[in-house]
Design a protein around this motif. Structure first.
Motif, PDB file in Angstrom:
ATOM      1  N   TRP A 191      86.289  45.429  84.157  1.00  0.00           N
ATOM      2  CA  TRP A 191      86.588  45.832  82.799  1.00  0.00           C
ATOM      3  C   TRP A 191      85.656  46.934  82.302  1.00  0.00           C
ATOM      4  N   THR A 192      86.246  47.832  81.531  1.00  0.00           N
ATOM      5  CA  THR A 192      85.504  48.839  80.783  1.00  0.00           C
ATOM      6  C   THR A 192      85.780  48.597  79.310  1.00  0.00           C
ATOM      7  N   VAL A 193      84.736  48.556  78.515  1.00  0.00           N
ATOM      8  CA  VAL A 193      84.886  48.453  77.061  1.00  0.00           C
ATOM      9  C   VAL A 193      84.379  49.749  76.445  1.00  0.00           C
ATOM     10  N   ALA A 194      85.206  50.344  75.617  1.00  0.00           N
ATOM     11  CA  ALA A 194      84.882  51.636  75.006  1.00  0.00           C
ATOM     12  C   ALA A 194      84.901  51.528  73.491  1.00  0.00           C
ATOM     13  N   TRP A 195      84.245  52.478  72.874  1.00  0.00           N
ATOM     14  CA  TRP A 195      84.299  52.637  71.419  1.00  0.00           C
ATOM     15  C   TRP A 195      85.094  53.900  71.092  1.00  0.00           C
ATOM     16  N   PHE A 196      85.991  53.772  70.131  1.00  0.00           N
ATOM     17  CA  PHE A 196      86.746  54.894  69.581  1.00  0.00           C
ATOM     18  C   PHE A 196      86.584  54.854  68.064  1.00  0.00           C
ATOM     19  N   ARG A 197      86.938  55.945  67.421  1.00  0.00           N
ATOM     20  CA  ARG A 197      86.947  55.953  65.965  1.00  0.00           C
ATOM     21  C   ARG A 197      88.141  56.747  65.463  1.00  0.00           C
ATOM     22  N   GLN A 198      88.548  56.431  64.247  1.00  0.00           N
ATOM     23  CA  GLN A 198      89.737  57.053  63.684  1.00  0.00           C
ATOM     24  C   GLN A 198      89.545  57.321  62.209  1.00  0.00           C
ATOM     25  N   THR A 199      89.914  58.528  61.788  1.00  0.00           N
ATOM     26  CA  THR A 199      89.934  58.880  60.380  1.00  0.00           C
ATOM     27  C   THR A 199      91.389  59.011  59.940  1.00  0.00           C
ATOM     28  N   PRO A 200      91.668  58.910  58.648  1.00  0.00           N
ATOM     29  CA  PRO A 200      93.066  58.953  58.173  1.00  0.00           C
ATOM     30  C   PRO A 200      93.809  60.186  58.655  1.00  0.00           C
ATOM     31  N   GLY A 201      94.994  59.975  59.187  1.00  0.00           N
ATOM     32  CA  GLY A 201      95.841  61.074  59.630  1.00  0.00           C
ATOM     33  C   GLY A 201      95.493  61.625  60.995  1.00  0.00           C
ATOM     34  N   MET A 202      94.489  61.047  61.637  1.00  0.00           N
ATOM     35  CA  MET A 202      94.061  61.553  62.943  1.00  0.00           C
ATOM     36  C   MET A 202      94.253  60.494  64.011  1.00  0.00           C
ATOM     37  N   ASP A 203      94.363  60.937  65.257  1.00  0.00           N
ATOM     38  CA  ASP A 203      94.390  59.999  66.371  1.00  0.00           C
ATOM     39  C   ASP A 203      93.008  59.391  66.565  1.00  0.00           C
ATOM     40  N   ARG A 204      92.978  58.301  67.261  1.00  0.00           N
ATOM     41  CA  ARG A 204      91.687  57.707  67.591  1.00  0.00           C
ATOM     42  C   ARG A 204      90.972  58.614  68.591  1.00  0.00           C
ATOM     43  N   ARG A 205      89.677  58.761  68.376  1.00  0.00           N
ATOM     44  CA  ARG A 205      88.879  59.651  69.224  1.00  0.00           C
ATOM     45  C   ARG A 205      87.791  58.856  69.927  1.00  0.00           C
ATOM     46  N   PHE A 206      87.553  59.243  71.156  1.00  0.00           N
ATOM     47  CA  PHE A 206      86.556  58.582  71.990  1.00  0.00           C
ATOM     48  C   PHE A 206      85.160  58.765  71.411  1.00  0.00           C
ATOM     49  N   VAL A 207      84.374  57.689  71.480  1.00  0.00           N
ATOM     50  CA  VAL A 207      82.974  57.746  71.042  1.00  0.00           C
ATOM     51  C   VAL A 207      82.039  57.501  72.225  1.00  0.00           C
ATOM     52  N   ALA A 208      82.213  56.376  72.908  1.00  0.00           N
ATOM     53  CA  ALA A 208      81.307  56.040  74.001  1.00  0.00           C
ATOM     54  C   ALA A 208      81.908  54.947  74.877  1.00  0.00           C
ATOM     55  N   ALA A 209      81.480  54.932  76.138  1.00  0.00           N
ATOM     56  CA  ALA A 209      81.902  53.873  77.055  1.00  0.00           C
ATOM     57  C   ALA A 209      81.013  53.883  78.275  1.00  0.00           C
ATOM     58  N   MET A 210      80.954  52.743  78.936  1.00  0.00           N
ATOM     59  CA  MET A 210      80.289  52.635  80.231  1.00  0.00           C
ATOM     60  C   MET A 210      81.361  52.327  81.250  1.00  0.00           C
ATOM     61  N   HIS A 211      81.528  53.204  82.232  1.00  0.00           N
ATOM     62  CA  HIS A 211      82.548  52.951  83.236  1.00  0.00           C
ATOM     63  C   HIS A 211      82.195  51.717  84.046  1.00  0.00           C
ATOM     64  N   ARG A 212      83.197  50.948  84.359  1.00  0.00           N
ATOM     65  CA  ARG A 212      83.030  49.648  85.007  1.00  0.00           C
ATOM     66  C   ARG A 212      82.299  49.731  86.333  1.00  0.00           C
ATOM     67  N   SER A 213      82.504  50.761  87.105  1.00  0.00           N
ATOM     68  CA  SER A 213      81.861  50.827  88.407  1.00  0.00           C
ATOM     69  C   SER A 213      80.735  51.844  88.464  1.00  0.00           C
ATOM     70  N   ALA A 214      80.879  52.920  87.714  1.00  0.00           N
ATOM     71  CA  ALA A 214      79.871  53.985  87.782  1.00  0.00           C
ATOM     72  C   ALA A 214      78.577  53.571  87.098  1.00  0.00           C
ATOM     73  N   GLY A 215      78.701  52.737  86.068  1.00  0.00           N
ATOM     74  CA  GLY A 215      77.510  52.322  85.351  1.00  0.00           C
ATOM     75  C   GLY A 215      76.963  53.384  84.422  1.00  0.00           C
ATOM     76  N   ARG A 216      77.505  54.602  84.522  1.00  0.00           N
ATOM     77  CA  ARG A 216      77.026  55.676  83.675  1.00  0.00           C
ATOM     78  C   ARG A 216      77.698  55.568  82.312  1.00  0.00           C
ATOM     79  N   ILE A 217      76.930  55.840  81.264  1.00  0.00           N
ATOM     80  CA  ILE A 217      77.469  55.801  79.921  1.00  0.00           C
ATOM     81  C   ILE A 217      77.872  57.212  79.511  1.00  0.00           C
ATOM     82  N   SER A 218      79.080  57.328  79.001  1.00  0.00           N
ATOM     83  CA  SER A 218      79.578  58.615  78.524  1.00  0.00           C
ATOM     84  C   SER A 218      79.656  58.594  77.002  1.00  0.00           C
ATOM     85  N   TYR A 219      79.330  59.708  76.403  1.00  0.00           N
ATOM     86  CA  TYR A 219      79.377  59.854  74.947  1.00  0.00           C
ATOM     87  C   TYR A 219      80.170  61.093  74.565  1.00  0.00           C
TER      88      TYR A 219
END
Length: 125
Positions: A31-59
């Motif tokens: 499993w990968t759990v990510a954070w996204f955020r959304q403002t009114p009228g906009m699509d959800r945008r990526f904030v941060a996640a740690m890939h399940r196998s890579a272990g690297r955190i992306s922002y």
């Protein structure tokens, strides 16, 4: 899959907030759990996640150096520590989970099948 985000609130610019995402059974590979955020009228945008196998955190570039992603597998919880908050960080923040995310689609909203209900973060100027 039940995800529950919490910790949002009202904070002044320059302040900090810590968000939590309860993700029972979803904080370990595959499993990968990510954070996204959304403002009114906009699509959800990526904030941060740690890939399940890579272990690297992306922002997202907009939060690098200010936000920190972490997880506590014993508590099945993922965190997002947000520092030096800006008014443009105001949004509903969501956590999302997937067992099939790759490093190439880590930041894609459509890669995640399971979503929490969101928590509102408001940053006043």
């Amino acid at each position: 899959v039940q995800l529950q985000a919490s910790g949002g609130g009202l904070v002044q610019a320059g302040g900090s907030l810590s968000l939590s995402c309860s993700a029972p059974g979803r904080t370990r590979s595959p499993w990968t759990v990510a954070w996204f955020r959304q403002t009114p009228g906009m699509d959800r945008r990526f904030v941060a996640a740690m890939h399940r196998s890579a272990g690297r955190i992306s922002y997202a570039d907009s939060v690098k150096g200010r936000f920190a992603y972490s997880r506590d597998t014993a508590r099945s919880t993922v965190y997002l520590q947000m520092n030096s908050l800006k008014p443009e960080d105001t949004a509903v923040y969501y956590c999302a989970a997937s067992s099939s995310v790759t490093t190439s689609n880590l930041a894609s909203e459509t890669a995640y099948a399971y979503w929490g209900q969101g928590t509102l973060v408001t940053v006043s100027s």
